[in-house]
Design an enzyme around this catalytic site. Structure first.
Site: not given
Length: 302
Positions: A149, A173, A248, A251, A274, A283
Site C-alpha cells: 500500500r 492496516k 494500488h 499492488r 489482507h 484477484y
C-alpha cells in the site's frame, strides 16, 4: 450531547483504542462531519432513522459512489452502536439503516510484460543519476515487487530494509507488521537510490526532517502519500490505459501476476497483508476474466 461532540468522541475511540489506520479515521471523521452539517448538528436524541436516511439521500444526490454511501452507512451504525454501549445514547436510530449493495469493481491491472518494460525504462532514465529519478525508480520497483500500500511504502525507514535477505518490514492496516520479500530489480533500484540519490536530497538540514525515512521528497522530508500517488500516476497510467492511476494499480498488478504465475491464494494474502481471504479472492476474478478472454479469442468453438 451534540452530534458533532459524539462524532469527535467516536473517532477518538477509533484512533486511540481500536487503532484503526489514520486514513480510515480521516474518512470516518469526514463522514460524520458531513452528517452533522446536513442535519444541523442536533442533540443526539433528536437524530432518528428518517434523519439518517435523509443524509444518505443527500449523499446520493451529490453523486457519491455506492461504496462511499455504504461506508457512510457503516460509519453511522458503528458510531451509534458504540454510543449506546458507552451509555452516551439511549437508543440506536441506525438499527434499520440499510446500505446499498456495493458493485464489485475489478481492479485495474497492467500486463506483466508492459509493466516490466515500463519499469526498465524508468530505471534506464534513473541510471543517468538524477536523484528524483533514482527515487521514483526505487519506489515503483518496491511497490510492485512487494505489493505494498502507498502508506506502507511511505512509512518505511531505512532500518526496515534487510538487503541481505531482500525483505522489508512494513506496518499495515491496524498497525499490523509484516515482513515481505522483494526481488533483484527492486534491490538494485533501492541500492542505487540509497547510494547515489538519497544523500543528494538529505543535506545536513534536511536530514533532521527526513529522519530515517527510506523515501524522501525534493526538500529532504519524508515522502508523502500524495506525492507518491503523483509519481505512480505519471509513470504507470499509460501501462494501465487510464488517465489517472494510483499506487494500488501496482499492488493489484503484483497480486494478479503472482496468481497467474502459480502462487496460491494464501501466499498472496500474506504478502498483501489482507485480514480476510475473501478480500484477496477478487484477484482470482481478474485472472478468470483474462482466461475467458483468451478462450474466446483462441478456441475454435468459443
Amino acid at each position: 450531547m451534540l452530534l458533532s461532540d459524539a462524532a469527535t468522541a467516536y473517532t477518538t475511540h477509533l484512533a486511540e483504542v481500536r487503532r484503526l489506520s489514520p486514513a480510515t479515521v480521516r474518512a470516518y471523521r469526514a463522514d460524520l462531519a458531513d452528517l452533522a452539517m446536513v442535519l444541523g448538528d442536533p442533540e443526539l436524541d433528536e437524530v432518528d432513522l428518517e434523519a439518517l436516511r435523509e443524509w444518505l439521500w443527500v449523499s446520493t444526490q451529490r453523486g457519491l459512489a455506492r461504496s462511499t454511501i455504504a461506508r457512510r452507512t457503516a460509519c453511522a451504525r458503528g458510531m451509534f452502536a458504540w454510543l449506546v454501549e458507552e451509555d452516551l445514547a439511549s437508543a440506536d436510530p441506525s438499527l434499520r439503516l440499510v446500505a446499498p449493495k456495493r458493485g464489485r469493481t475489478l481492479p485495474k491491472v497492467a500486463a506483466a510484460d508492459t509493466l516490466g518494460r515500463l519499469l526498465d525504462d524508468v530505471r534506464t532514465v534513473a541510471d543517468e543519476g538524477d536523484p528524483l529519478a533514482l527515487r521514483d525508480a526505487a519506489l515503483l520497483e518496491l511497490l510492485y515487487a512487494a505489493g505494498l500500500r502507498v502508506s506502507e511504502a511511505c512509512g518505511i525507514d531505512i532500518d526496515d530494509l534487510d538487503p541481505a535477505a531482500r525483505t522489508v518490514r512494513v506496518v499495515g492496516k491496524g498497525s499490523k507488521e509484516r515482513v515481505v520479500p522483494y526481488g533483484t530489480p527492486a534491490a538494485l533500484a533501492l541500492d542505487a537510490w540509497l547510494v547515489r540519490g538519497r544523500p543528494a536530497l538529505t543535506t545536513a538540514d534536511a536530514a533532521n526532517v527526513a529522519g530515517g525515512a527510506l523515501f524522501v521528497g525534493a526538500r529532504g522530508g519524508r515522502l508523502g502519500t500524495r506525492a507518491a500517488y503523483d509519481i505512480v500516476s505519471r509513470h504507470v497510467a499509460p501501462a494501465v490505459g487510464e488517465e489517472h492511476v494510483g499506487p494500488h494499480a501496482l499492488r493489484h498488478s503484483a497480486a494478479t501476476h503472482l496468481l497467474d504465475g502459480g502462487a496460491d491464494l494464501r501466499t498472496v494474502q500474506e504478502l498483501l497483508g489482507h485480514a480476510s481471504l475473501g478480500t484477496t479472492q477478487i484477484y482470482t476474478h481478474v485472472s478468470a476474466e483474462k482466461l475467458q478472454a483468451a478462450y474466446r479469442l483462441a478456441h475454435p468453438r468459443a
